[in-house]
Design a protein around this motif. Structure first.
Motif, short mmCIF file in Angstrom:
data_model
loop_
_atom_site.label_atom_id
_atom_site.label_comp_id
_atom_site.label_asym_id
_atom_site.label_seq_id
_atom_site.Cartn_x
_atom_site.Cartn_y
_atom_site.Cartn_z
N LEU A 44 39.49 39.98 32.11
CA LEU A 44 38.84 38.68 31.93
C LEU A 44 37.38 38.71 32.37
O LEU A 44 36.57 37.93 31.86
N ASN A 48 34.29 37.85 30.05
CA ASN A 48 33.22 36.99 30.52
C ASN A 48 31.84 37.59 30.22
O ASN A 48 30.89 36.88 29.90
N MET A 312 36.04 31.07 26.58
CA MET A 312 36.88 31.24 27.77
C MET A 312 37.86 30.08 27.92
O MET A 312 37.49 28.92 27.82
N HIS A 321 40.85 39.24 37.20
CA HIS A 321 39.53 38.86 37.70
C HIS A 321 39.11 39.80 38.82
O HIS A 321 39.92 40.55 39.38
#
Length: 694
Positions: A44, A48, A312, A321
């Motif tokens: 993720l 991003n 997102m 993350h």
């Protein structure tokens, strides 16, 4: 006056000595894109980085490309130091940007999305809709979407609509006749901005997995339902990017009112880019290009969502993350004593995000409620009306403190928010000023005036970054809390300069733009040249976001030729060309692109072992040095100075994971650890150092 006078700078730049700033900025965006391929990052976070790249590219087109196009329209010859015609630059940018966008969607479609499916995370596009989804999608469409969508047919009474900058739209091909018997072949369907771009499918369809369907897929699935009695034979998403730069006259009488007028026009500026679904027929792409007055080179065929900046979804899988960490509050500030007592005894240096932003807010909170505090003055560049700092300033004003806020309304893309901040503070009773017309107020300063006995004592915060608590968690910045009399007096004088009128004041310790900073930097470089020519050690380390100012670049070339060792840590734009024989052989340029956005501005000069260290709000750009109000403050405490040199500079020169090096041929190469060399990440080292100290 320094004993070292800078040389008369008659150096003439060309493309051999000066890298075009637009091409350099685009190369930075490519370095951000490369992070999405970094297999050491959680998925993720890699997604991003794709989104950050999209946002960066949006702004690049809205501002930089728009500016080039405007210069070409005006038939202005490029006056950039590289001397390359604007038309050539635009062509080179187009080629590079098309390649980068293609790579972006290749990463998304063939790496990120397939790997996310291993974690039961799916983003469903139109071609992914399954039979079991259709009943739920139909219900959602008719209840949540159709009531707010406005389809627009294209016919003599309905010309092509004005579409908002970066809005998601669909161009639809139709067959059949409408209710009035008209043969309509084309329509535009704008996707309402009030609707979420992704919708989570219910657990009964996914078994509790994180499955999201794109708004574009839902609209596409039911596009014919927006045109009763007709058949949609094609539906293709597109997005137009427009010129979003603002232009204010020097003779405006009310800057806030003038900005409001300009903001309303930003949404409909000249088109600079068209993004269109890859399956759209050429006839439609030609039609849209004609409507937006664009050339084929300004068309970007997209293999996926055209509005990736809003891709997102709102879900949390910790393993996907970065591992969270807790920013450190210096031990001396964790005691139950007042911050004023601590600062009266020592300076505090904060290095965000590794150090918490809380002490800055703590200073303002205690000042707002302390009966002995008489006045608070602060500059605000990027902030929001809901930010804790703004709320505390408003509270201080309501508590009877003399609160002065110097708000820069023209902070790009934060203009509307800053107008809201100004209104809120004025309603609370604060004095609000907008700085100097023609000069953005970019300095980061807080001044607190407190009565202590029969004396007035001043407390100051100076920073390299904005007073934005959110940014302080993801941007690296320095902040100095001090009561040094000479620095406090300088800050006081600069506030007077910003709020009143008068002659240029003489400062004791601070350098400030647009007055003394540029000249002082030239002098500091010249001093290193003299030391090198005298056979002494000479070293310059500069860490900034961008380096474009032509005279400083020329001075650095001269220093290199004199034998000064120069290390430049430049996050984004670097127009200096390093490692050129007999010009810049002693100059190394690197860029760190990692988990946090590198934002510190630090200037180091060896100065015969004295080690002069400065932190500043200014990059080495013409706009910072000549068109903005900036502050540059010395770090003189030996402990704090050593801390910045070791962890804010040398630490970054050792990075062999997130570092890129600029070569003489303008190419950025990622630095690789040598055989047997341990991997070293500067940002991670700072996280671990702070956790260990805690």
């Amino acid at each position: 006056m320094s004993q070292y006078m800078p040389f008369q700078n008659d150096f003439q730049h060309s493309s051999a000595t000066y890298i075009n700033r637009e091409l350099s900025l685009l190369e930075f965006h490519k370095r951000v894109l490369a992070q999405a391929k970094n297999e050491n990052y959680p998925l993720l976070e890699r997604l991003n980085f794709l989104i950050i790249f999209s946002k960066n590219l949006d702004e690049f087109f809205e501002i930089r490309i728009a500016g080039l196009m405007k210069q070409i329209d005006l038939k202005n010859i490029s006056n950039a130091p590289d001397g390359i015609p604007n038309e050539i630059i635009l062509q080179q940018i187009s080629e590079t940007a098309h390649q980068a966008v293609a790579e972006q969607y290749e990463i998304l479609n063939y790496t990120i999305l397939p790997q996310l499916q291993h974690y039961s995370v799916r983003f469903i596009q139109y071609q992914d809709i399954l039979e079991k989804h259709k009943a739920w999608i139909k219900q959602y469409f008719f209840k949540q979407i159709q009531p707010v969508v406005t389809p627009i047919s294209l016919d003599p009474s309905h010309p092509f609509p004005r579409l908002v900058n970066k809005s998601l739209n669909f161009i639809v091909t139709l067959q059949g006749k409408d209710a009035f018997g008209r043969q309509i072949e084309l329509a535009i369907v704008p996707a309402p901005r009030s609707l979420p771009r992704m919708v989570r499918l219910p657990d009964e369809l996914t078994g509790g997995a994180e499955h999201y369907i794109l708004l574009s897929a839902i609209i596409h699935q039911h596009i014919s339902d927006l045109f009763p009695g007709m058949t949609a034979t094609g539906c293709y998403q597109f997005r137009v990017t427009r010129n979003a730069d603002l232009s204010l006259s020097q003779d405006v009488t009310d800057i806030a009112l003038a900005l409001k007028d300009e903001l309303s026009s930003r949404r409909f500026g000249r088109a600079v880019r068209l993004e269109l679904g890859s399956k759209a027929p050429e006839a439609l792409s030609d039609y849209l290009l004609q409507q937006f007055d664009l050339e084929p080179s300004q068309l970007y065929r997209i293999e996926g969502p055209v509005n990736l900046a809003r891709f997102m979804a709102d879900f949390d899988i910790p393993s996907l993350h970065f591992k969270p960490f807790q920013p450190l509050i210096p031990k001396v500030l964790r005691q139950p004593q007042r911050i004023f007592d601590v600062l009266s005894k020592q300076d505090i240096l904060l290095h965000h995000p590794f150090d918490s932003f809380v002490p800055v807010i703590q200073l303002l909170k205690q000042a707002a409620h302390d009966p002995n505090v008489l006045a608070i003055k602060q500059t605000l560049y990027r902030s929001g009306a809901q930010s804790e700092i703004v709320q505390v300033l408003a509270e201080a004003a309501r508590n009877g403190k003399e609160v002065t806020a110097v708000i820069e309304l023209r902070a790009r893309f934060d203009e509307e928010s800053n107008i809201e901040v100004a209104n809120l503070l004025q309603e609370a009773g604060a004095v609000v000023v907008y700085g100097i017309v023609g000069y953005k107020t970019h300095a980061k300063m807080i001044l607190v005036v407190r009565r202590e006995g029969k004396q007035l004592k001043r407390y100051v915060h100076l920073g390299t970054g904005n007073y934005h608590a959110g940014n302080a968690k993801i941007y690296t910045d320095y902040g100095l809390l001090t009561t040094q009399e000479d620095i406090c007096e300088d800050v006081h004088k600069i506030f007077q300069e910003l709020t009143g009128m008068g002659r240029l004041v003489q400062l004791q310790k601070l350098q400030h733009a647009p007055f003394t900073l540029h000249q002082h930097l030239l002098e500091l470089i010249e001093q290193e040249i003299h030391f090198a020519q005298a056979g002494k050690a000479a070293h310059i380390i500069i860490k900034v976001n961008a380096l474009t100012e032509a005279k400083l670049i020329a001075a650095l070339y001269r220093a290199s030729q004199a034998g000064v060792k120069i290390d430049l840590i430049v996050r984004s734009i670097c127009c200096l060309r390093p490692q050129v024989k007999e010009l810049s052989e002693n100059i190394q340029v690197r860029s760190i692109v990692g988990r946090f956005l590198e934002h510190t501005r630090v200037y180091y000069f060896h100065h015969a072992g004295e080690n002069k260290v400065y932190c500043a709000s200014a990059d080495w750009m013409g706009r910072n040095l000549f068109s903005r109000v900036e502050t540059c403050f010395p770090i003189e405490n030996k402990k704090l100075k050593k801390q910045i040199i070791e962890f804010g500079l040398l630490n970054y020169l050792k990075d062999n994971v997130n570092a890129w090096q600029l070569n003489a041929d303008e190419q950025w190469q990622q630095i690789q650890a040598k055989d047997g060399e341990a991997l070293f990440m500067a940002q991670q080292q700072l996280i671990e150092r702070h956790q260990f100290e805690d």
